[in-house]
Enzyme design. Structure first.
Site, short mmCIF file in Angstrom:
data_model
loop_
_atom_site.label_atom_id
_atom_site.label_comp_id
_atom_site.label_asym_id
_atom_site.label_seq_id
_atom_site.Cartn_x
_atom_site.Cartn_y
_atom_site.Cartn_z
N GLY A 238 -2.78 -3.49 -1.92
CA GLY A 238 -1.47 -4.05 -1.62
C GLY A 238 -1.41 -4.72 -0.25
O GLY A 238 -2.32 -4.63 0.58
N THR B 33 -1.97 2.56 -8.10
CA THR B 33 -3.07 3.29 -8.75
C THR B 33 -2.55 4.23 -9.83
O THR B 33 -3.12 4.32 -10.94
CB THR B 33 -3.86 4.08 -7.69
OG1 THR B 33 -4.39 3.16 -6.72
CG2 THR B 33 -5.00 4.83 -8.33
N SER C 162 0.84 -1.18 0.00
CA SER C 162 0.00 0.00 0.00
C SER C 162 0.88 1.24 0.00
O SER C 162 1.77 1.39 0.85
CB SER C 162 -0.92 -0.01 1.23
OG SER C 162 -1.71 1.14 1.25
N GLY C 163 0.67 2.13 -0.95
CA GLY C 163 1.46 3.34 -1.06
C GLY C 163 2.62 3.22 -2.01
O GLY C 163 3.43 4.16 -2.12
N ASN D 58 -0.74 5.27 3.05
CA ASN D 58 -1.05 5.79 1.73
C ASN D 58 -2.23 6.74 1.81
O ASN D 58 -3.25 6.42 2.43
CB ASN D 58 -1.36 4.62 0.78
CG ASN D 58 -1.53 5.07 -0.66
OD1 ASN D 58 -1.35 6.24 -0.98
ND2 ASN D 58 -1.87 4.14 -1.53
N SER E 132 -5.18 5.15 -0.95
CA SER E 132 -5.11 3.69 -0.99
C SER E 132 -6.38 3.12 -1.61
O SER E 132 -7.50 3.49 -1.24
CB SER E 132 -4.94 3.12 0.42
OG SER E 132 -4.93 1.71 0.39
N SER E 133 -6.17 2.22 -2.57
CA SER E 133 -7.31 1.58 -3.21
C SER E 133 -7.87 0.52 -2.28
O SER E 133 -7.18 -0.44 -1.91
CB SER E 133 -6.86 0.94 -4.54
OG SER E 133 -7.93 0.24 -5.13
N GLU F 90 -0.69 -5.38 3.52
CA GLU F 90 -0.77 -4.45 4.66
C GLU F 90 -0.39 -5.15 5.94
O GLU F 90 -0.79 -6.30 6.18
CB GLU F 90 -2.18 -3.87 4.79
CG GLU F 90 -2.59 -3.00 3.61
CD GLU F 90 -3.96 -2.37 3.77
OE1 GLU F 90 -4.31 -1.49 2.98
OE2 GLU F 90 -4.68 -2.78 4.72
#
Length: 1326
Positions: free
Chosen positions: A446, A170, A165-166, A221, A224-225, A448
């Site tokens: 992602g 995206t 994540s981050g 993030n 974050s998606s 985590e």
């Protein structure tokens, strides 16, 4: 002890070496080497000092030159260990090169800052012209290779973007979409004929919407998606995007929990903060919006704002994107209203008072208003659970905790269904053909690992485990299996397999299975779940059982060990969205909320109000597992490209490279093993025949063996004689990517040469063709000039001949003029005789009426008077009939004479005759008005009653039957086009609704179409002609008010508006030419009214717009409703045309046409314009004809029901469905053709043609009409028949009561099959 030669590489200061510390290779420089002490300075800032005699080859290794300078493709590194890979990424990161290859795999390091010029238009054009590996690594190069592989590999492609994540997944997805859209636009520019695609713009505009509703700020993030974004792009053979699809099935229900709760330091989805920041004051007041800290769903994490996020700009971007994606303003308003309702629902609080009770009434009221719900029903479903037990409904009060869960489940369901609706809307916008290949792009959440990891992190990490398995399978497992199968010389590479970790999670009795099992036990708790997990998996090497913590368990994922908090897992895994909440949302007054839940199935997959709990509802984790397996099945059918996103630091700061963070990501992603297999492996493989077919263009001049294997060997030796970059298997050729790139580049050069040769031949052919065409044009010019020269000489001769002819024609014209003057004199004499005959007929009519008025004076003396009048009356009737025959003879003589007249004389005669007819019409109306004013209707009624009482019952019945027989026979003899009544003005309570008021004189047109809509009882009030002997014995009913007006019959015959019975009795009518029927003025008050002196039966007419719904499940629809001729009709829109209907059309000349290509079109005549459409919705107009521009309108109704409209440029042939319809069209078109614009504006639109109605209902079939007590739709009433129930909704109470009154009065005297029914309320008396 090592010799000096072994460590000779340390003797020089400044040497680059690898220093191994803590199982990690550090890139270092020898700072000093003297006195037996060596000092190392690492590139990451550490300093290490060692005695020279303590150093070994395992401790210190020399650095290869490729590691010192850095490489673009890490498959070419000579130093194969984690430190070399990380150091290479570090060197390129300092040089602002964030992309690095590992073969065809791309490693992308997030710079956390914009890099100017890296993604602009020139970069797109640069990488679109080069193959992968030819220039600097870039994400555009991977996208270009994926795009080219659609044709090179003839297989669907997919791009998997993974990372923590981050790490920038995206943004990478948006860059790939940007490049593919640019390539699609380029292909459209090349083939300009197909420039019809707008999918590229729609795909790019969908990103702001998806990010606002699916992304949120987390600890690692800011964007974050929180859902798996899987986009499929469908390409055509020419290379442009012709469609797309966004798959939302991988949105886990567990991630919906973010709507109602967030971890500390995190935020809810972006759209909620954007809603509060971007709406104007009017929208905020309408939705009751304030600041974020006032909402429970936003203030839990104490993180309301972020400096890096522009919430107001996000809101404007979302609105602009929605409008681009063709969201209507109503759709946007409904979405914002629902989001506001979700926020207010979070403020509903509960207290304990004999069960949960709502303590915040204002939040409940606001939520109910925004969602279109009843506040009492909403409070009931939130605080009570309803279920059916043994056929009885039981309502159980909930605790405060259960009520909170009910509230949260409703909020999550609203947001989830809204998100799904938005994705369906986007898919409808970008949907297209799927006839070639597709490229899929997967951007999934992602890996985590937070301080506190809950059910949401467990699902996310499970999905990443599954993707890592897919990566391992394609990079390691399948590739090495292929090498062994084909018999290649190969040494297997060890790699970290995460299959056992996946078995722990998803196999039988795994973590998911135990979690689902506990979720189905009502009394199960988080502690019982944790106890089962410990007892079942404590000995599993991938399961972690903490020693101290009592609420935790851990899993050793491929990315490291993660400890999860079990508290709340069972409740999140259960689907707490109850059926009674679902049923309440289905009853919403808002169409948007109703549509969201219309097709959502209840617990037992039936749309019932209450549902039992026997059937188990699938848990959240099981639904997520199924969607994940479906995604993997889709990916397995495509050729994958991998992009590994790497996060350089945990603080999201630019120019900071933390080697520990990066090294951890490299290790768990298997980057070292990937480098090894890409370096020594052969990722490109093709069957022998496919390889020869693709690259045979490279060996055109060489002698090739017959067998495919031999041809492959000869070709490969030509480009790589050392055989280091290729091997031959049993059925396939195995290549390294570098050799494939050389082959592809050389093939492109050879293909380009061949293309240039083809272009030269084609261009030569085009030039020769153009030259021949030019020669032909020159010949045509010469021919035309010669024709012009000789034609000019011919015209000179013709002019001389015309001069002689002109003199002769002048003599003939003067002779004809004298003849016309004589004919005019004779016609005026005929008109004078005709006028005198009509005046005589009027006097006889007045005499008959006066005689009828004096009849009620004495009932007993009437018999004697009747006997005395009989001879005199008979002579009157005979005189009338004689005059009528004389008129008809004069008219026939006039018609014969008019045939010989010229057009100019006809126009002059017509003008004079029109003046005479109007004068006669005015005199007749005045006489009729004076006569009606002088009548005493009370005495006539008393006389009629006295005569009826004096006559016997039997004799009356016999006379009545005889009268009806005569009436029927006489009606059969009446010509439909000679004396038919016009349609009466219906009984409207407000005459202005029909476009005119009392006393207002207008000019209208009544086509023959009106005759098809005549009321079945229109003739009840008209007494047919009777013999003279029974003229004075017939009882005559009289109305209270006689009309005084003029009328024009539908067939064009003029009839004066005196009482209709007398006009029939005295046959006071005259016949005129059908060509002139549109010359006469009419008064609409009579044209639409059936009231007459001898008729008291009036049929109601009324029209207005109503909302109609048939049945309970259908929706309300606005229709134009008309009550006409005891028939209730409804139309899609108000009938505002002079004439409209279906016709078959074909244009062309006057010759006979083929009937194969006739088109059925919807024709509408408005003013003088005749428009025709593709269908009756009138949304796609095909053409317009101006009737004033028409040369002639020809009636062909006798042959195929046809009408010909001769325009200056062409002739339009029209065919109606019936002869009657054709006659109606011809009448209307002829009148419009010869009328001025002022006369056309005074004409009336076609009123309520049943042929154009959406539906009709016979009023005689209505059993009951009554008002409806519907709180949601006031002013409603219901029409009940034997087969259906029709709900109607009016705008005002007065309009509703007027409709009920008219419908009840209309069915008060109904005839069915010769019987009479009198309906009072719901009772029928026969």
């Amino acid at each position: 002890k090592h010799s000096t030669d072994e460590l000779s590489f340390l003797s020089l200061q400044g040497d680059r070496v690898w220093l191994r510390e803590d199982e990690q290779y550090l890139p270092s420089t020898v700072s000093s080497c003297s006195g037996g002490v060596v000092v190392f300075a690492t590139d990451y800032g550490q300093v290490y000092t060692y005695k020279q005699n303590a150093l070994t080859r395992q401790k210190v290794q020399p650095m290869h030159r490729s590691s010192i300078t850095g490489v673009e493709d890490m498959a070419t590194l000579e130093d194969l260990h984690d430190g070399a890979i990380m150091h290479n990424l570090f060197l390129r990161y300092r040089q602002r090169h964030i992309y690095t290859y590992i073969g065809s795999i791309l490693a992308a390091v997030n710079p956390y800052q914009p890099l100017p010029g890296l993604y602009d238009r020139p970069a797109v054009e640069l990488y679109s012209r080069h193959h992968l590996g030819e220039i600097t690594p870039h994400i555009f190069a991977v996208a270009n290779e994926c795009y080219r592989s659609l044709w090179k590999r003839q297989q669907n492609q997919c791009v998997l973007i993974s990372g923590e994540s981050g790490a920038g997944k995206t943004e990478s997805t948006k860059l790939i979409l940007k490049f593919l859209s640019a390539m699609s636009q380029h292909s459209l520019e090349v083939s300009s004929r197909d420039r019809t695609s707008h999918v590229e713009e729609a795909l790019l505009e969908s990103s702001p919407i998806m990010e606002a509703f699916g992304n949120a700020k987390t600890v690692y993030n800011n964007n974050s998606s929180r859902f798996g974004k899987f986009v499929q792009l469908h390409f055509s053979q020419k290379g442009n995007i012709q469609g797309g699809r966004i798959v939302d099935s991988i949105l886990p229900r567990s991630l919906q929990n973010r709507v109602v709760r967030q971890n500390p330091g995190e935020r809810n989805y972006h759209i909620f903060y954007a809603l509060l920041a971007g709406t104007n004051n009017q929208q905020k007041e309408a939705c009751g919006l304030t600041q974020p800290e006032n909402y429970h769903y936003l203030r839990q994490s104490n993180c309301l704002a972020d400096k890096t996020i522009n919430d107001k700009g996000t809101f404007q971007d979302v609105l602009n994107a929605m409008r681009t994606m063709q969201f209507t303003e109503e759709n946007i308003g409904d979405i914002l209203r629902l989001l506001a309702g979700v926020l207010h629902a979070g403020n509903i609080e509960f207290m304990t008072a004999g069960g949960a009770q709502i303590s915040s009434k204002s939040a409940l009221s606001r939520t109910s208003d925004l969602l279109g719900l009843n506040s009492d029903q909403l409070a009931e479903v939130l605080t009570h659970r309803s279920m059916i037990l043994r056929g009885e409904e039981i309502s159980t009060p909930l605790t405060v905790e259960q009520a909170v869960d009910s509230r949260d489940s409703m909020a999550m369901a609203l947001y989830s269904q809204c998100f799904n609706w938005i994705i369906r809307k986007l898919n409808n916008r970008i949907r297209g053909k799927e006839d070639f290949r597709s490229i899929s792009i997967l951007d999934i959440f992602g890996f985590e690992n937070f301080e506190v990891n809950r059910f949401e992190q467990f699902n996310i990490n499970y999905a990443n485990e599954k993707l890592q398995e897919y990566f391992n399978k394609h990079i390691f497992s399948l590739e090495q299996l292929e090498y062994n199968k084909e018999g290649l010389i190969w040494v297997d590479i060890n790699w970290m397999d995460n299959g056992e970790c996946l078995d722990l999670i998803e196999k039988k009795l795994g973590l998911l299975a135990l979690m689902n099992e506990e979720s189905h036990f009502p009394k199960a708790t988080d502690d019982t779940l944790l106890e089962k997990l410990h007892s079942q998996h404590s000995k599993n090497p991938f399961y972690v059982k903490p020693r101290v913590a009592v609420h935790f368990f851990g899993v050793r994922h491929y990315a490291g060990e993660v400890v999860y908090d079990v508290r709340g897992m069972l409740e999140k895994n259960r689907d707490t969205f109850r059926d009674d909440i679902l049923n309440l949302l289905r009853e919403s007054r808002l169409d948007f909320v109703y549509d969201l839940f219309e097709h959502v199935l209840s617990r037992n997959k039936q749309d019932t109000l209450k549902s039992s709990s026997k059937r188990r509802r699938p848990t959240v984790s099981s639904q997520f597992k199924n969607s994940l397996h479906s995604l993997m099945a889709t990916l397995s059918t495509s050729n994958p490209y991998f992009i590994r996103c790497i996060k350089p630091n945990t603080h999201k700061m630019p120019d900071q490279f933390e080697q520990t963070v990066v090294l951890n990501q490299l290790r768990y992603s298997g980057m070292l093993e990937t480098v090894k297999i890409r370096r020594t492996g052969f990722p490109v493989r093709r069957p022998f025949q496919d390889f020869c077919s693709r690259y045979k263009v490279l060996m055109r001049g060489a002698m090739m063996p017959d067998d495919p294997r031999g041809r492959c060997i000869q070709l490969l030796h030509h480009f790589d004689s050392s055989s280091t970059e290729w091997q031959l298997g049993k059925t396939k050729v195995f290549l390294r990517e570098s050799l494939e790139h050389r082959l592809e580049k050389q093939r492109e050069v050879e293909v380009l040469k061949a293309a240039m040769i083809i272009q030269a031949h084609v261009m030569g052919y085009v030039a020769r063709k153009q030259y021949r065409k030019l020669l032909q044009c020159i010949v045509v010019i010469q021919k035309n000039y010669r024709a012009f020269y000789w034609r000019r000489k011919f015209l000179l001769l013709r002019w001389a001949a015309l001069t002689f002819q002109k003199c002769l024609r002048g003599q003939l014209a003067r002779r004809a003029y004298s003849q016309l003057l004589e004919e005019r004199r004779r016609r005026e004499e005929e008109e004078e005789r005709r006028r005198r005959a009509e005046e005589e007929m009027e006097r006889w009519e007045l005499a008959a009426l006066v005689l009828a008025e004096s009849e009620p004076a004495a009932a007993l003396e009437s018999a004697e008077a009747l006997e005395e009048v009989k001879p005199h009356e008979a002579s009157q009737v005979e005189e009338i009939l004689r005059l009528e025959r004389e008129i008809q003879a004069l008219q026939r003589q006039k018609e014969r004479q008019e045939l010989s007249l010229t057009e100019a004389s006809l126009n002059r005669l017509q003008h004079l005759r029109d003046q005479e007819l109007r004068r006669l019409e005015d005199e007749a109306c005045k006489a009729a008005q004076q006569f009606l004013d002088s009548l005493n209707f009370d005495e006539i009624d008393e006389c009629v009653r006295n005569i009826e009482s004096s006559l016997g019952v039997g004799e009356g019945d016999e006379k009545e039957k005889d009268s009806r027989r005569r009436r029927g026979s006489d009606e059969e003899e009446v010509d439909e086009g000679f004396g038919a009544d016009d349609e009466a003005f219906k009984d409207s309570p407000n005459p202005s609704e029909h476009g005119h008021s009392d006393g207002q004189r207008t000019s209208g047109i009544r086509t023959s179409d009106d005759s098809s809509e005549e009321d079945p009882y229109a003739n009840d009030g008209v007494i047919p002609p009777l013999p003279p002997t029974t003229l004075l014995h017939q009882p005559l009913p009289l109305p209270p008010v006689p009309p005084a007006c003029h009328s024009a019959s539908s067939s064009g015959d003029s009839a004066y508006c005196h009482p209709q019975a007398s006009s029939e009795l005295l046959l006071f009518q005259f016949e005129d030419s059908e060509d002139d029927f549109d010359r006469f003025d009419t008064d609409d008050e009579l044209s639409y009214r059936r009231d007459s002196v001898y008729s008291c039966v009036t049929l109601p007419y009324f029209h207005s717009f109503l909302y109609i719904k048939g049945g309970l499940m259908n929706t309300w629809k606005r229709r134009w409703c008309v009550l006409k001729d005891e028939t209730f009709l409804w139309f899609r829109a108000k009938q505002e045309a002079l004439k409209q209907g279906w016709l078959h059309k074909k244009g062309g000349g006057s010759s006979t046409l083929s009937r194969r290509n006739w088109k059925r079109r919807w024709f509408v005549l408005r003013q003088s314009k005749l428009m025709y459409f593709e269908n009756d919705s009138e949304d796609k107009m095909k053409g317009v004809l101006d009737m004033h521009s028409a040369k002639e309108i020809i009636d062909n109704t006798g042959k195929e029901n046809g009408i010909d409209i001769v325009m200056p440029e062409r002739t339009y042939h029209l065919i109606a469905e019936s002869a009657e319809d054709a006659s109606q069209w011809f009448s209307v078109l002829s009148q419009v053709h010869s009328s001025t614009e002022q006369e056309i504006r005074e004409m009336h639109d076609e009123q309520a043609n049943p042929q154009n109605a959406v539906g009709t209902l016979d009023v005689g079939m209505i059993d009951s009409v009554c008002a409806s007590d519907n709180p949601e739709r006031p002013n409603s009433f219901v029409m009940i028949t034997a087969n259906r129930v029709l709900h109607c909704n009016a705008d005002t109470p007065e309009e509703m009561h007027h409709w009920i009154t008219l419908l009840q009065r209309s069915k008060g005297d109904t005839r069915v099959d010769g019987q009479e029914f009198i309906i009072r309320g719901d009772n029928i008396i026969t």
